[in-house]
Design a protein around this motif. Sequence first.
Motif, mmCIF file in Angstrom:
data_model
loop_
_atom_site.group_PDB
_atom_site.id
_atom_site.type_symbol
_atom_site.label_atom_id
_atom_site.label_comp_id
_atom_site.label_asym_id
_atom_site.label_seq_id
_atom_site.Cartn_x
_atom_site.Cartn_y
_atom_site.Cartn_z
ATOM 1 N N ASN A 1 0.817 -1.215 0.000
ATOM 2 C CA ASN A 1 0.000 0.000 0.000
ATOM 3 C C ASN A 1 0.851 1.266 0.000
ATOM 4 O O ASN A 1 0.386 2.337 -0.371
ATOM 5 C CB ASN A 1 -0.937 -0.005 1.211
ATOM 6 N N TYR A 2 2.119 1.136 0.446
ATOM 7 C CA TYR A 2 3.018 2.291 0.493
ATOM 8 C C TYR A 2 3.863 2.396 -0.780
ATOM 9 O O TYR A 2 4.612 3.352 -0.941
ATOM 10 C CB TYR A 2 3.932 2.190 1.720
ATOM 11 N N ALA A 3 3.768 1.395 -1.649
ATOM 12 C CA ALA A 3 4.518 1.420 -2.905
ATOM 13 C C ALA A 3 3.829 2.367 -3.892
ATOM 14 O O ALA A 3 2.589 2.468 -3.909
ATOM 15 C CB ALA A 3 4.607 0.015 -3.496
ATOM 16 N N PRO A 4 4.590 3.042 -4.724
ATOM 17 C CA PRO A 4 4.005 4.050 -5.622
ATOM 18 C C PRO A 4 2.976 3.497 -6.599
ATOM 19 O O PRO A 4 1.998 4.170 -6.925
ATOM 20 C CB PRO A 4 5.222 4.611 -6.366
ATOM 21 N N ASN A 5 3.179 2.274 -7.083
ATOM 22 C CA ASN A 5 2.247 1.696 -8.064
ATOM 23 C C ASN A 5 1.599 0.406 -7.564
ATOM 24 O O ASN A 5 1.201 -0.453 -8.358
ATOM 25 C CB ASN A 5 2.975 1.430 -9.382
ATOM 26 N N GLY A 6 1.531 0.244 -6.243
ATOM 27 C CA GLY A 6 0.890 -0.940 -5.678
ATOM 28 C C GLY A 6 1.580 -2.220 -6.107
ATOM 29 O O GLY A 6 2.819 -2.306 -6.107
ATOM 30 N N TRP A 7 0.771 -3.208 -6.498
ATOM 31 C CA TRP A 7 1.332 -4.507 -6.894
ATOM 32 C C TRP A 7 2.136 -4.433 -8.189
ATOM 33 O O TRP A 7 2.877 -5.370 -8.508
ATOM 34 C CB TRP A 7 0.203 -5.530 -7.056
ATOM 35 N N LYS A 8 1.986 -3.348 -8.930
ATOM 36 C CA LYS A 8 2.735 -3.216 -10.178
ATOM 37 C C LYS A 8 4.127 -2.630 -9.967
ATOM 38 O O LYS A 8 4.919 -2.557 -10.904
ATOM 39 C CB LYS A 8 1.954 -2.326 -11.155
ATOM 40 N N THR A 9 4.424 -2.221 -8.727
ATOM 41 C CA THR A 9 5.727 -1.632 -8.429
ATOM 42 C C THR A 9 6.825 -2.685 -8.605
ATOM 43 O O THR A 9 6.695 -3.815 -8.134
ATOM 44 C CB THR A 9 5.754 -1.095 -6.983
ATOM 45 N N GLY A 10 7.903 -2.281 -9.238
ATOM 46 C CA GLY A 10 8.974 -3.224 -9.553
ATOM 47 C C GLY A 10 9.565 -3.910 -8.344
ATOM 48 O O GLY A 10 9.771 -5.136 -8.341
ATOM 49 N N TYR A 11 9.855 -3.148 -7.290
ATOM 50 C CA TYR A 11 10.534 -3.783 -6.156
ATOM 51 C C TYR A 11 9.604 -4.724 -5.382
ATOM 52 O O TYR A 11 10.069 -5.652 -4.718
ATOM 53 C CB TYR A 11 11.164 -2.741 -5.232
ATOM 54 N N ILE A 12 8.292 -4.520 -5.465
ATOM 55 C CA ILE A 12 7.348 -5.439 -4.813
ATOM 56 C C ILE A 12 7.396 -6.803 -5.511
ATOM 57 O O ILE A 12 7.497 -7.858 -4.858
ATOM 58 C CB ILE A 12 5.910 -4.875 -4.850
ATOM 59 N N ILE A 13 7.350 -6.791 -6.824
ATOM 60 C CA ILE A 13 7.430 -8.030 -7.597
ATOM 61 C C ILE A 13 8.778 -8.707 -7.378
ATOM 62 O O ILE A 13 8.869 -9.928 -7.190
ATOM 63 C CB ILE A 13 7.212 -7.739 -9.094
ATOM 64 N N ALA A 14 9.849 -7.891 -7.400
ATOM 65 C CA ALA A 14 11.199 -8.433 -7.239
ATOM 66 C C ALA A 14 11.368 -9.092 -5.867
ATOM 67 O O ALA A 14 12.012 -10.153 -5.746
ATOM 68 C CB ALA A 14 12.231 -7.325 -7.424
#
Length: 589
Positions: free
Chosen positions: A296-309
């Motif tokens: 929720n704190y990531a700029p693009n939610g689940w699409k944020t690169g570092y979340i996926i990584a």
Amino acid sequence: MAVTTAEAIPATPAQDIKLTSNGEKVNEFGDANESKSETDSDAHMQDGVKRVEAITTVWSKELLIVMFILLYIVTFVDMLLQAVQGNLVPYVTSAFGKHGLLATTSIVATIIGGVSRLTIAKMIDIWGRCEGFVVMVILVVLGMVLKATCVNVEMYAAAHTLYWVGHLGMQYVVDIILADTTTLKNRMLIIGINATPTIATTFAGPKIAELFYVYANFRWAFGAFSIILVAFCLPVAIIFIISKRKAVRLGVYPERVKTRSVWESTKYYFIEFDVIGMFLTIFGFSLLLLPFSIVNYAPNGWKTGYIIAMIILGAFLLGVFAIWERSFSPVPYFPFKFLKDRTILAACMLYGVMFTSIYCWDSYYSSYLQVVHGQSITVSGYVLNTFALSSSFIGPFIGLIIRYTGDYKWTAIAGIPFCVLGTVLLIHFRTPEASIGYLVMCQIFNGIATGIWSIAAQLAIMASVTHQEIAVSMAIFGLFGSIGAAIGLAIAGALWNNILPEKLYEFLPEGSKDSAAAIFSDITVQMNYPMGSPIRTAIIAALGDVQRKMVIAGSAFIPLCVICLFVWKNINVVKLEETRGKQGKGNIW
């Protein structure tokens, strides 16, 4: 490194041996190969175990009682500290405008705390119980000092990780010392009694937390307890040191022979503690579970690169860990051999799944009680801690039942109705309209079930191993609990951080929707709106919606707990000790 026991345990009498249809040996309790002989030739007893047996040999019965009392006091202070800081955490994260990270700050700490138990097990088996106890106290104090001086939520999270490793480690070492000084039939009675300080800290902790919050601040609370804990832990260490000197004088204490250089010792312990395996586990689970709470704190939610990584890298590291442990590690960090025993595996699974279920709905419970039901820190703490109160209260009685019947499997199965009622009824009663009394009732039911299962599961494992293997087997047990708790925290954090902001925006009046982010991030902002006002009503509706989903998620794990219970072997520990002898040497009860 091979391990074994040097204990001379009587072999099982020939008349107690039967054969299964496939030729396996079965003892009088009907379980094939249920436990290893304490004199297995493929292992040796490590120095730490030899030393604690030498120390308990020189203890009188009076000194043994004194040690039980001192360990009880240490547990009391530790539990009081846990109760105080647990009630202050929402205000710590809110102080930095990050109330939504309440569960997130605990995920890494929980994972590292659980993983580190295997390292602590090796430490106390190689070096000694006293050494491990002292190191854990130092970690707790260091963590509390850093909490008292933290300037942002990141520093608090790091401090909490140090504290939690020390807190779990200290509890673990105390339990191992109690196991060293008791027989199987008496062990859970003593461990159950040692957990009863919760009965007092349930009431004292929240009140002390509120007094610190009102008249000082959370920093003074952390600083004060860092001093108090040391004062009450010193006597335990002093008795061990004095007893060690006495054992040395009597010639029964095994001294360490120093034959390695500093570099050789560094290399030896790097391999012995399997540092590579330890870090693969920590980073693997942390990277896999953290994204669910911070997305929720990531700029693009689940699409944020570092979340996926993070998710991909976490899964990859856990895969590497499994390959490393099975094929390359000189001394495996995780002893998979224990999980070949169905009782040990099912007991560990029960502990892990149980905590996953609990932490799904417990993580934000204190905040929910204060905001939705308008309770003070003290009263919300009472409700929250009723769970631990019930668990601690039932513990000694379960220990007594097992002491006289020797049965832990059916004793554990008796806890199923309490768990089902406690968790499933929460779906109905975890609503803003429900009376606090019903919430307390559910906490009591869940606490009773947890108390029964925790006691029985620990004994199920201890009855399946030798004295030498108790520390590492209980470390695996704790690891499963911590990983289960971390998964529960991740689920709770994911639900809270992904659903609550949307529900707040949906329910808030049109002119207040811009305040949704500020309300979400700070419990004090939520509390500032008076009960009955449109904004407070909207906040309550949003919290009620997300809490209901969290309880449903927790309830889904209950069937797995029930399955685990029925997988256990039915070993009678009283009869087991009559045929195999006692675990441990020295003056034990």
